[in-house]
Design an enzyme around this catalytic site. Structure first.
Site, PDB file in Angstrom:
ATOM      1  CB  SER A 134      63.548  56.419   1.094  1.00 16.83           C
ATOM      2  OG  SER A 134      62.554  55.570   1.649  1.00 16.83           O
ATOM      3  CE  LYS A 135      70.840  52.580   2.077  1.00 16.65           C
ATOM      4  NZ  LYS A 135      71.955  53.148   2.764  1.00 16.65           N
ATOM      5  NE  ARG A 136      60.113  54.919   5.139  1.00 17.02           N
ATOM      6  CZ  ARG A 136      58.956  55.165   4.521  1.00 17.02           C
ATOM      7  NH1 ARG A 136      57.987  54.297   4.573  1.00 17.02           N
ATOM      8  NH2 ARG A 136      58.782  56.291   3.856  1.00 17.02           N
TER       9      ARG A 136
END
Ligand code: GLU
Length: 466
Positions: free
Chosen positions: A240-242
């Site tokens: 994910s972006k995180r």
């Protein structure tokens, strides 16, 4: 047979890190075999494809140093060719016209769903006489998929994977409006481009079955397939972006070097013994699909930062200066003193020892780009206050007679002062650092003196003594 591979991104978003890795693996495979690496922009989704995303793909690949061969192929522009192949398949009896209306299909889908079944097109028009066609319905063209037996892919990464043909229904290859569908376009393009190896993420493995059937029906030679496991986050969950599922441009902005990025992406899914630092030359020499792992790799920011530090230390100082100057300008928010590049070059050797990113380098070098009088941070202001104007003035006076302005000469002058005053070196070096840099930490202080030069150093000391 000479190797021809391609990277085929859909320009619907930024060039993300997984795409960068797919491109890298294809590029390395081509370069290793002395083959061809082609770029195809899969822009048939007109609503979601954007010019900005296409530019981001070009920029990202260029930044990563993944140069492609020949002209870029734009899939949308090849629509007429796709339709031509579809019509040829229709003429050969490998495809047929289907007159089901969208409403009809939707009703059947809902019915299957209500019965808890997986819906597949039932092939109702497969053998039906087109004379039965309802008036006013524009037909789609469907592929007459094999109903018996199975389709097997001998994947170079995943091994042998088989699906029963009855699980796959008759795919629409040409829509009612005459536009080709995705899986079909890919097959025609890969064939026409002479692609020998399709290397891509394993999210496309299921497409490979349908594509294989289409290749066989169209009489096209099958390419080899290599489906690479996707990249996961450090916790094993989908990236994910995180976790770092960002555009390649975000990594450039954060201050990673392209060679570090290449090395890091290479290690996401490919290995060569225990080697971690692998130059691009070595990667080209060693790369092969036999060492692509079968399980998802995990994205790890710490590893990337560590590798980046290694490459920063190896990088040419003048090149680093060029890359850091714009970052300094952004941080300093104004025009930089003209001497900044020279100062930065003079101090680059000690600066790069500690940096993990170009942004770290810029932060650590920011004092070089500041105009007098400096605004010391709280720690430096406290040091200067404790030292007192007399001591700072004495430091200035001790350095003032030095004409051969080098690190050893300034060090000798400071040591003489320390001795004369009966102080510890730190008692002098700390306020000196505070006066020169406005901070409490910096590269070795005599290197700082040498990098700033005589006039600037004495000027900053004078300012601090006030
Ligand atoms: N356009 C597809 C994507 O961006 C890749 C298709 C392929 O490699 O065959 O995921």
């Amino acid at each position: 047979m000479s190797v021809v591979v391609r990277f085929a991104p859909s320009p619907t978003g930024f060039l993300h890190i997984g795409g960068g890795r797919t491109a890298l693996f294809n590029w390395l495979f081509a370069r290793h075999h002395g083959g061809t690496f082609r770029l195809r922009i899969e822009d048939t989704d007109r609503a979601r494809s954007t010019e900005a995303a296409i530019d981001a793909i070009f920029d990202g690949l260029k930044w990563l140093g993944l140069d492609w061969d020949d002209e870029v192929v734009f899939q949308f522009a090849r629509m007429a060719r796709h339709a031509e192949v579809a019509r040829a398949m229709l003429a050969n009896g490998q495809a047929y016209r289907c007159y089901c209306t969208p409403e009809e299909l939707e009703a059947k889908r809902a019915e299957a769903k209500a019965a808890g079944k997986v819906w597949r097109y039932d092939g109702i028009w497969r053998d039906r006489d087109p004379k039965d066609a309802p008036a006013g319905v524009q037909p789609v063209i469907r592929f007459k998929a094999p109903r018996e037996g199975s389709t097997t892919i001998d994947d170079l990464v995943q091994g042998e994977v088989t699906v029963a043909n009855q699980e796959l229904d008759d795919l629409v290859i040409l829509r009612a409006d005459g536009t080709p569908t995705y899986n079909f376009s890919v097959v025609v393009d890969d064939h026409d481009m002479g692609i020998t190896h399709v290397i891509r993420g394993d999210d496309h493995l299921t497409n490979a079955f349908r594509q294989t059937q289409l290749y066989l029906a169209a009489g096209f030679a099958l390419p080899e397939f290599a489906h690479i496991p996707l990249i996961h986050g450090p916790d094993g969950a989908k990236l994910s972006k995180r976790h770092g599922a960002l555009g390649v441009d975000a990594y450039r902005d954060m201050g990673y070097l392209p060679e570090a990025m290449r090395n890091y992406l290479l290690r996401l899914g490919w290995s060569h013994g225990d080697d971690e630092v692998i130059s691009t030359e070595q990667a080209i020499e060693w790369f092969g699909l036999d060492h692509v792992g079968r399980s998802p790799s995990r994205f790890d920011f710490d590893k990337l930062a560590h590798l980046n530090g290694v490459y920063i230390r190896q990088a040419d100082n003048a090149r680093l200066v060029e890359m850091v100057i714009p970052r300094l300008a952004a941080l300093a928010g104004g025009h930089l003193p003209a001497a900044t590049p020279d100062r930065l070059l003079a101090l680059m050797a000690p600066l790069k020892e500690r940096a993990k990113t170009l942004q770290d380098l810029a932060q650590a070098a920011l004092f070089l780009a500041e105009h007098r009088p400096l605004q010391p941070d709280a720690g430096a202001a406290k040091l200067l206050q404790e030292a007192g104007a007399d001591l700072v003035g004495a430091i200035h006076d001790a350095l003032n007679p030095v004409t051969d302005w080098t690190a050893p000469a300034t060090e000798a002058a400071i040591r003489a002062l320390v001795e004369a005053k009966g102080l510890k070196l730190g008692k002098v070096a700390q306020p000196l650092r505070a006066a020169l840099t406005g901070r409490t930490v910096s590269p070795p202080i005599f290197d700082v003196l040498a990098a700033l030069g005589r006039d600037e150093s004495l000027g900053r000391l004078q300012d601090a003594a006030k």
